[in-house]
Design an enzyme around this catalytic site. Structure first.
Site, PDB file in Angstrom:
ATOM      1  N   SER A 114       5.150  -4.006   3.481  1.00  0.00           N
ATOM      2  CA  SER A 114       5.534  -5.367   3.077  1.00  0.00           C
ATOM      3  C   SER A 114       5.190  -6.379   4.172  1.00  0.00           C
ATOM      4  O   SER A 114       4.831  -7.522   3.861  1.00  0.00           O
ATOM      5  CB  SER A 114       7.017  -5.436   2.708  1.00  0.00           C
ATOM      6  OG  SER A 114       7.815  -4.947   3.746  1.00  0.00           O
ATOM      7  N   ARG A 133       0.836  -1.210   0.000  1.00  0.00           N
ATOM      8  CA  ARG A 133       0.000   0.000   0.000  1.00  0.00           C
ATOM      9  C   ARG A 133       0.867   1.255   0.000  1.00  0.00           C
ATOM     10  O   ARG A 133       2.012   1.237   0.428  1.00  0.00           O
ATOM     11  CB  ARG A 133      -0.920   0.041   1.228  1.00  0.00           C
ATOM     12  CG  ARG A 133      -0.269   0.237   2.586  1.00  0.00           C
ATOM     13  CD  ARG A 133      -0.311   1.660   3.120  1.00  0.00           C
ATOM     14  NE  ARG A 133       0.480   1.809   4.329  1.00  0.00           N
ATOM     15  CZ  ARG A 133       1.776   2.077   4.357  1.00  0.00           C
ATOM     16  NH1 ARG A 133       2.444   2.239   3.244  1.00  0.00           N
ATOM     17  NH2 ARG A 133       2.425   2.203   5.507  1.00  0.00           N
ATOM     18  N   ASP A 177      -2.484  -0.625   7.645  1.00  0.00           N
ATOM     19  CA  ASP A 177      -1.836  -1.406   6.587  1.00  0.00           C
ATOM     20  C   ASP A 177      -2.600  -2.694   6.301  1.00  0.00           C
ATOM     21  O   ASP A 177      -2.913  -3.015   5.153  1.00  0.00           O
ATOM     22  CB  ASP A 177      -0.386  -1.725   6.967  1.00  0.00           C
ATOM     23  CG  ASP A 177       0.445  -0.466   7.133  1.00  0.00           C
ATOM     24  OD1 ASP A 177      -0.053   0.619   6.782  1.00  0.00           O
ATOM     25  OD2 ASP A 177       1.585  -0.562   7.613  1.00  0.00           O
TER      26      ASP A 177
END
Ligand code: GLA
Length: 412
Positions: free
Chosen positions: A144, A45, A189
Site C-alpha cells: 500500500s 501487488r 514493490d
C-alpha cells in the site's frame, strides 16, 4: 464521472477502479468545493515468489493486483498544501515552499517524500489540495505504501511537467521511502506497481533492475486467492531492518557485494552467526526457486510453480522466521486440500510479520478452498480472515479528465 481510468482488459476490474475514482472525486469536491485538476491511480501487488531477495540484489516474481490507491489534486489557494487520506480520516497541512522534513509513521511521509524527491530534481511543485483513497488493505503486506508513492509520483510528473520513465519513478519512490518514511525497503514493490503488465507476473532482476513480463495462465485456468491474516505490522518496526542487516553482515563476512553472489558451499564453510547462515541459505535457495517458478510459468507447469511456492513458505517460516501462525494455518489448509482438491501452491507473500498469504488454485475449486481455510482459521483463531481473488493488472496510470473544467483550474 469526471475522471476516468485507462480502459482495462476486464470490465469488472475497470468498473471497480472507476467506482474508486468516483468516490475519491466526490470526497475531494465535498472537502474543497471544486473539481480536481489532476489524478492518478496505482495498484498494489502480491509476490508470487521471491521474498527478502530484492535488497540482496536477487530475483522476485510479483504481479500488480486489481486493488488501487487513487490520488486527485488541484492547485491550492491559499498557499498551503492539504493532504487528506479519505479512508483514514487523516489530514496533514504543510507549505511546500518550506523545507520538508521526514515524517516516519504518517501517511504524509509517503506523499511528501515523493514531493521532496521531485523538488530535489529541480521541479516546481505548487501547493496542492490533494485527496487520497484506496481499496487496498493498508499495512497488509500488499504494498500500500508503494502504491501511494507511485500514484503520487505519476501525478506529480504531470503537475511539475517533469516526465520520468516508469523505472526512474520506481527508483525515486524507493528513495522517498528510505528518506522520508525511514523504511529501508528494496525495489520490488515500487517497480512492479510502476511497470506491471496486465495478465502477467514480472520477473525482476534486482541487481540490474531489469525485468521480463511472464504471462500468467488465463483466469479460467487458474485463480489467485489472497488471504489477509489481519495481523498488520509496520516495516518501520525493527524486524525487517534487522533481517536486512543480517544479510549485509553475512555478505561482508563472505566477502561478496550481496548474497546474490554467494555460493552455498561457501556459506556452509563460513563462520557465520546463526541468523546470517539462515539468511544466506534462504536467499540463495529463494533466488533459484524464483527462476524455476518463472520457467514453470512460461511452460504453464502450475504444479511445479506450486511446489516452489510451498518451499518458499517453508524457508520464510523456518529459516527467516518471518511468518506468523495465522499465515501458517492458511498455507497448511491449502496444502491439505492439495492438487486433488485444486490447489497448486500457497505461501505467505511480502515481508511477513503478518500480512497476507496467497493460494494458487483451480477456479472451480475456489469455493471449497475458501471453506477449508475459513474453517481452519475459525478453529484456531475464532475469527474469519478477509479473502479475495485477484487478477494481474497494469502499473500506475494517469487519470484522464472527461470534462475539462476551466473554472476548476486555479492559477498557481
Ligand atoms: C517489503 C519490501 C520489499 C521486499 C519485501 C520482502 O514488501 O518493501 O522491498 O523486501 O518486503 O520480499
Amino acid at each position: 464521472m469526471l475522471m476516468r481510468a485507462r480502459p482495462g482488459s476486464n470490465a469488472d476490474e475497470a468498473a471497480g477502479l472507476q467506482a474508486l475514482i468516483d468516490r475519491t472525486m466526490h470526497r475531494f469536491i465535498e472537502r474543497f468545493g471544486h473539481k480536481p485538476q489532476w489524478g492518478a491511480a496505482a495498484p498494489g501487488r502480491v509476490n508470487l515468489i521471491g521474498d527478502h531477495t530484492d535488497y540482496n540484489q536477487g530475483f522476485a516474481l510479483p504481479l500488480a493486483i486489481d486493488r488501487y490507491t487513487v490520488v486527485v489534486a488541484s492547485p491550492a489557494r491559499p498557499a498551503i498544501t492539504t493532504l487528506i487520506a479519505a479512508d483514514l480520516n487523516e489530514e496533514t497541512r504543510v507549505d511546500l515552499r518550506q523545507a520538508l522534513l521526514p515524517q516516519p509513521g504518517s501517511f504524509g511521509a509517503y506523499v511528501l517524500g515523493v514531493v521532496q524527491q521531485y523538488i530535489a530534481r529541480g521541479a516546481a511543485v505548487p501547493n496542492l489540495n490533494l485527496m487520497i483513497a484506496g481499496d487496498l488493505p493498508r499495512g497488509a503486506g500488499l504494498a500500500s505504501s508503494a502504491s501511494l508513492e507511485v500514484a503520487v509520483a505519476t501525478m506529480l510528473a504531470q503537475i511539475a511537467e517533469m516526465p520520468l520513465s516508469p523505472h526512474e519513478k520506481a527508483l525515486l519512490c524507493q528513495r522517498a521511502e528510505h528518506e522520508f518514511a525511514r523504511v529501508p525497503c528494496g525495489i520490488m514493490d515500487m517497480y512492479v506497481v510502476s511497470l506491471a503488465r496486465s495478465g502477467h507476473a514480472m520477473l525482476i532482476d534486482c541487481r540490474v533492475n531489469e525485468h521480463e513480463h511472464v504471462p500468467l495462465p488465463p483466469r479460467q485456468e487458474a485463480s489467485l486467492l489472497v488471504i489477509d491474516s489481519g495481523i498488520h505490522r509496520s516495516l518501520a518496526a525493527g524486524a525487517y531492518q534487522a533481517l536486512r542487516r543480517s544479510c549485509e553482515s553475512a555478505s561482508a563476512k563472505l566477502g561478496v557485494d550481496s548474497l546474490r553472489e554467494a555460493a552455498i558451499e561457501h556459506v556452509e564453510a563460513a563462520a557465520l552467526a546463526t541468523e546470517e547462515q539462515a539468511s544466506a541459505r534462504h536467499v540463495i535457495a529463494e533466488n533459484s526457486r524464483v527462476l524455476n517458478a518463472a520457467e514453470a510459468l512460461r511452460v504453464n507447469d502450475l504444479p511445479a510453480l506450486g511446489q516452489a511456492m510451498f518451499a518458499s513458505h517453508e524457508s520464510l517460516r523456518d529459516r527467516l522466521h518471518v511468518s506468523v501462525p495465522e499465515l501458517n494455518i492458511v498455507v497448511e489448509a491449502a496444502r491439505r486440500v492439495g492438487q486433488p482438491g485444486g490447489v497448486w501452491g500457497a505461501r505467505m507473500t511480502g515481508a511477513g510479520f503478518g500480512g497476507c498469504a496467497i493460494v494458487l488454485g483451480r477456479p472451480d475449486a475456489m469455493d471449497d478452498i475458501r471453506a477449508e481455510i475459513s474453517a481452519a482459521f475459525e478453529r484456531r483463531f475464532s475469527r474469519q480472515p478477509l479473502m479475495f481473488t485477484t487478477t494481474a493488472v497494469s502499473g500506475a496510470q494517469l487519470l484522464a479528465s472527461v470534462e475539462p473544467d476551466p473554472s476548476g483550474v486555479l492559477p498557481f
